[in-house]
Design an enzyme around this catalytic site. Structure first.
Site, PDB file in Angstrom:
ATOM      1  CD  GLU A   1      50.506  43.828  31.591  1.00 46.44           C
ATOM      2  OE1 GLU A   1      49.881  44.807  31.188  1.00 46.44           O
ATOM      3  OE2 GLU A   1      51.589  43.905  32.165  1.00 46.44           O
TER       4      GLU A   1
HETATM    5  C1  FAD Z   1      54.340  40.335  41.439  1.00 44.05           C
HETATM    6  C2  FAD Z   1      53.650  41.509  40.832  1.00 44.05           C
HETATM    7  C3  FAD Z   1      54.222  42.168  39.747  1.00 44.05           C
HETATM    8  C4  FAD Z   1      53.604  43.295  39.203  1.00 44.05           C
HETATM    9  N1  FAD Z   1      54.221  43.995  38.188  1.00 44.05           N
HETATM   10  C5  FAD Z   1      53.733  45.210  37.845  1.00 44.05           C
HETATM   11  C6  FAD Z   1      54.464  46.071  36.968  1.00 44.05           C
HETATM   12  O1  FAD Z   1      55.529  45.712  36.454  1.00 44.05           O
HETATM   13  N2  FAD Z   1      53.966  47.307  36.708  1.00 44.05           N
HETATM   14  C7  FAD Z   1      52.793  47.739  37.249  1.00 44.05           C
HETATM   15  O2  FAD Z   1      52.411  48.871  36.996  1.00 44.05           O
HETATM   16  N3  FAD Z   1      52.055  46.939  38.054  1.00 44.05           N
HETATM   17  C8  FAD Z   1      52.504  45.699  38.369  1.00 44.05           C
HETATM   18  N4  FAD Z   1      51.785  44.898  39.210  1.00 44.05           N
HETATM   19  C9  FAD Z   1      50.498  45.361  39.711  1.00 44.05           C
HETATM   20  C10 FAD Z   1      49.324  44.603  39.106  1.00 44.05           C
HETATM   21  O3  FAD Z   1      49.199  44.909  37.742  1.00 44.05           O
HETATM   22  C11 FAD Z   1      48.078  44.935  39.938  1.00 44.05           C
HETATM   23  O4  FAD Z   1      48.235  44.269  41.177  1.00 44.05           O
HETATM   24  C12 FAD Z   1      46.793  44.525  39.247  1.00 44.05           C
HETATM   25  O5  FAD Z   1      46.572  45.321  38.115  1.00 44.05           O
HETATM   26  C13 FAD Z   1      45.564  44.621  40.148  1.00 44.05           C
HETATM   27  O6  FAD Z   1      45.548  45.837  40.862  1.00 44.05           O
HETATM   28  P1  FAD Z   1      45.355  45.796  42.439  1.00 44.05           P
HETATM   29  O7  FAD Z   1      46.340  44.837  42.996  1.00 44.05           O
HETATM   30  O8  FAD Z   1      45.385  47.177  42.979  1.00 44.05           O
HETATM   31  O9  FAD Z   1      43.923  45.174  42.661  1.00 44.05           O
HETATM   32  P2  FAD Z   1      42.507  45.954  42.650  1.00 44.05           P
HETATM   33  O10 FAD Z   1      42.448  46.901  41.525  1.00 44.05           O
HETATM   34  O11 FAD Z   1      42.247  46.472  44.005  1.00 44.05           O
HETATM   35  O12 FAD Z   1      41.514  44.765  42.319  1.00 44.05           O
HETATM   36  C14 FAD Z   1      41.215  43.723  43.269  1.00 44.05           C
HETATM   37  C15 FAD Z   1      40.262  42.730  42.630  1.00 44.05           C
HETATM   38  O13 FAD Z   1      39.045  43.378  42.275  1.00 44.05           O
HETATM   39  C16 FAD Z   1      38.737  43.209  40.900  1.00 44.05           C
HETATM   40  N5  FAD Z   1      38.263  44.459  40.324  1.00 44.05           N
HETATM   41  C17 FAD Z   1      38.782  45.701  40.473  1.00 44.05           C
HETATM   42  N6  FAD Z   1      38.066  46.588  39.780  1.00 44.05           N
HETATM   43  C18 FAD Z   1      37.085  45.920  39.168  1.00 44.05           C
HETATM   44  C19 FAD Z   1      36.021  46.283  38.288  1.00 44.05           C
HETATM   45  N7  FAD Z   1      35.854  47.547  37.885  1.00 44.05           N
HETATM   46  N8  FAD Z   1      35.197  45.304  37.864  1.00 44.05           N
HETATM   47  C20 FAD Z   1      35.376  44.027  38.246  1.00 44.05           C
HETATM   48  N9  FAD Z   1      36.352  43.625  39.067  1.00 44.05           N
HETATM   49  C21 FAD Z   1      37.206  44.565  39.515  1.00 44.05           C
HETATM   50  C22 FAD Z   1      40.061  42.821  40.222  1.00 44.05           C
HETATM   51  O14 FAD Z   1      39.830  41.997  39.100  1.00 44.05           O
HETATM   52  C23 FAD Z   1      40.792  42.081  41.334  1.00 44.05           C
HETATM   53  O15 FAD Z   1      40.434  40.736  41.312  1.00 44.05           O
HETATM   54  C24 FAD Z   1      52.365  43.734  39.735  1.00 44.05           C
HETATM   55  C25 FAD Z   1      51.771  43.044  40.795  1.00 44.05           C
HETATM   56  C26 FAD Z   1      52.408  41.966  41.360  1.00 44.05           C
HETATM   57  C27 FAD Z   1      51.761  41.289  42.541  1.00 44.05           C
END
Ligand code: FAD
Length: 595
Positions: free
Chosen positions: A440
């Site tokens: 989220e």
């Molecule tokens: C168990 C689980 C359930 C989930 N459920 C859903 C769901 O129902 N629907 C859905 O669509 N998604 C879902 N997700 C996905 C989740 O919302 C994403 O994993 C999350 O938004 C982060 O994206 P990412 O994993 O690609 O990390 P990334 O975007 O690669 O980010 C990695 C890290 O870098 C930081 N970061 C990235 N960009 C920036 C920036 N511009 N400035 C500062 N820091 C930054 C982030 O804060 C994070 O700490 C789920 C994930 C899990 C693990």
């Protein structure tokens, strides 16, 4: 075996006393929920949480969900529990009466959700996501879409999901690739892969409504070219009955650290039929309705795991005999004193207790302002409600989940090695709580939203309105009994204002200054807003004690917990301010090779 008891006395304190909800009894939603009815609803909800959902929490963790031949099976007992939830009419609690809902305020809904999530967080996500889908359709769907889908979401017969994430695209949704091509009959063919989709496939409901972000042909690049579609698992015929299976399937279940009872799916869209929700290329706006609601729901998950872990750690600390009190034996007839005599064990328990009660107040207060932003008959109150919702949503999401996880870890620490052993359940609270900091919008991104967008919104009207509210409250309620609390609140508020002004002066010239201080700012905001809640609660408790109210022990404990919060937690605002003021240089002066 862990246990859970719904903190009903705390709920009554907030609704009846600290926030005096009866003052809103003439407003829509509140009108249908006189406080005696609300009490009865919460009592029934507590039974559902304690007797039906909590016993399945460890079952869900142990068994997890299973995928075979494209069919996902939830853990033993989940299906029956979901049926009980639906038969009890619980998914309808805060939904619009025009679609079969009971139309009660969200300020009540968050307490129901807390109980569900404390007793079984993984289970609670199935109805939780459905409500998010309901909101997106309610606000952005056509009349036809609302009539077709909302009543079934409201009863809980169908569930909902939100589909944003793709393998290469998480935070940066501008990168998303899922395509939507017109079929020529008003529908679109949706093709792409979504990952990490919570409740994406399961055996609890007859149909699943996927809300999917995708790009139409020729859409602008980036975030401005994203549209929202509704893609049902089973197509719905005009008479509302279910038709053929749509082209969306679960390709895999993720193996993950926690929330094993919730199916986290890879969903493959293979020309699946979908319909546009809201305007083309305005999908993010519609999705934000869902995400904002979900963010409060995720903040609540942080609180819920902190509460469940705390309750168990407290019982353990009263029971487990180990060592003697530093000031001499307290239970001399026993071979050792209980853990609770040790100040350091108390520190861990009180960190959680003071947070739980304060965070719950913040959650209810925020939800109440969301309610007032629609229900109030006063335009200024509606505007203020809107401002508070916008400002506090990232705080509730980020701060409550950061602290909720930290408290679950401290509760585990109270158990010593026994907290690391699965059967005691503490490990599950820690593992389940962890995801709330990530999904989220990861908490780092919440902090950026707070500093980068929310502070400046409407020329700072929200944040300065919040400061004024605190000032007015302090001016009206400082007396001999409350003075020490009010002084601590004023000190925290000053630190928060200083940090806010520092960003206003230093973030534009160097945006990295905002990014470098944003985590600390979110923590500072979290501590200060909970301090404000504690000041309100302490004032109420002091008044109740002065009036000779019978529940003396409860109010005295409230005042002692307030004191703990103001003396042990609030001083950290100064550290956060100091870190913000040093700016970006200590982080950004490194080259990549110097790490
Ligand atoms: C168990 C689980 C359930 C989930 N459920 C859903 C769901 O129902 N629907 C859905 O669509 N998604 C879902 N997700 C996905 C989740 O919302 C994403 O994993 C999350 O938004 C982060 O994206 P990412 O994993 O690609 O990390 P990334 O975007 O690669 O980010 C990695 C890290 O870098 C930081 N970061 C990235 N960009 C920036 C920036 N511009 N400035 C500062 N820091 C930054 C982030 O804060 C994070 O700490 C789920 C994930 C899990 C693990």
């Amino acid at each position: 075996m862990p246990s859970y008891k719904a903190p009903l006395r705390e709920y009554r304190f907030l609704l009846h006393e600290a926030f005096n909800m009866s003052q809103y009894s003439e407003l829509p939603g509140f009108r249908d929920a006189p406080l005696d009815v609300v009490d009865a609803i919460l009592d029934e909800a507590a039974k559902l949480a304690e007797e039906v959902l909590q016993p399945l929490n460890q079952v869900g963790d142990r068994e997890g969900c299973k995928l075979a031949n494209g069919v996902v099976t939830t853990p033993s007992g989940f299906k029956e529990a979901y049926k009980t939830l639906v038969e009890g009419g619980w998914p309808a609690l805060v939904a619009d009466s025009a679609f079969g809902g009971q139309g009660l305020p969200n300020a009540l809904g968050v307490l129901f959700n807390e109980m569900v999530s404390s007793s079984n967080m993984a289970f609670g996500m199935y109805p939780g996501l459905s409500h998010g889908a309901y909101s997106a359709l309610l606000h952005h769907g056509t009349d036809e879409q609302r009539a077709m889908y909302l009543p079934k979401l409201v009863t809980g017969e169908w569930t909902g999901t939100m589909n944003l994430t793709e393998p290469h695209c998480g935070t940066d949704l501008g990168l998303l690739r899922t395509r939507a091509v017109p079929n020529g009959d008003g529908s679109f063919a949706i093709t792409g892969t979504k990952i990490f989709i919570s409740a994406g496939e399961h055996d609890l409901a007859d149909n699943i409504l996927h809300l999917v972000l995708a790009r139409t042909e020729g859409a602008p690049a980036g975030i401005k070219g994203i549209s929202l579609f509704i893609v049902p698992k089973f197509l719905v015929k005009e008479d509302g009955s279910l038709g053929e299976r749509n082209g969306v399937s679960c390709g895999a279940l993720e193996h993950k650290m926690g929330i094993h009872g919730n199916a986290t799916c890879v969903l493959n869209y293979d020309g699946a039929k979908g319909w546009l929700v809201g305007e083309e290329n305005k999908g993010m706006r519609a999705m934000f309705t869902m995400m904002n609601e979900a963010r409060l729901g995720v903040g609540l998950q942080g609180l819920s795991q902190s509460e469940a872990a705390y309750q168990n750690a407290l019982a353990y600390a009263k029971d487990r005999l180990q060592g003697r009190s530093l000031t001499g034996p307290k239970e001399a007839d026993k071979p050792a004193d209980p853990l609770l005599v040790h100040p350091d064990v108390r520190r861990m328990l009180l960190n959680a207790k003071a947070f739980n009660e304060g965070a719950r107040a913040l959650l209810v207060w925020t939800a109440l302002h969301g309610d007032l932003s629609h229900a109030s008959d006063d335009a200024k109150a509606r505007e203020f409600g809107d401002d508070m919702m916008a400002l506090l949503t990232p705080v509730v999401k980020g701060y409550l989940t950061d602290r909720g996880f930290a408290n679950a870890v401290e509760a585990q620490q109270v158990y010593g090695g026994h907290g690391y052993i699965e059967e005691n359940g503490l490990s599950q609270f820690v593992r389940d709580a962890r995801i709330a900091m990530i999904y989220e919008g990861a908490n780092g991104v919440q902090a950026l939203d707070l500093v980068g967008r929310k502070l400046a919104q409407n020329g700072g009207r929200g944040v300065f309105g919040f400061f004024k509210l605190i000032d007015d409250f302090v001016a009206a309620n400082t007396n001999a009994k409350t003075e020490s609390f009010m002084n601590a609140l004023v000190a925290a508020r000053k630190d928060l204002e200083a940090a806010t002004l520092w960003f206003m002066e230093n973030a534009l010239q160097n945006p990295d200054n905002a990014g470098a201080g944003s985590f600390d700012y979110l923590q500072l905001f979290g501590v200060t807003s909970i301090a404000f809640m504690w000041a309100m609660m302490a004032k109420t408790a002091a008044e109740k004690l002065a009036s000779g109210n019978g529940d003396k022990g409860f109010y005295e404990a409230k005042l002692k917990t307030a004191r703990y919060y103001f003396e042990r937690v609030v001083p950290e605002t100064a550290t956060h301010l100091a870190r913000i003021r040093v700016g970006a240089a200590p982080l950004m002066d490194f080259s990549a090779d110097e790490f």
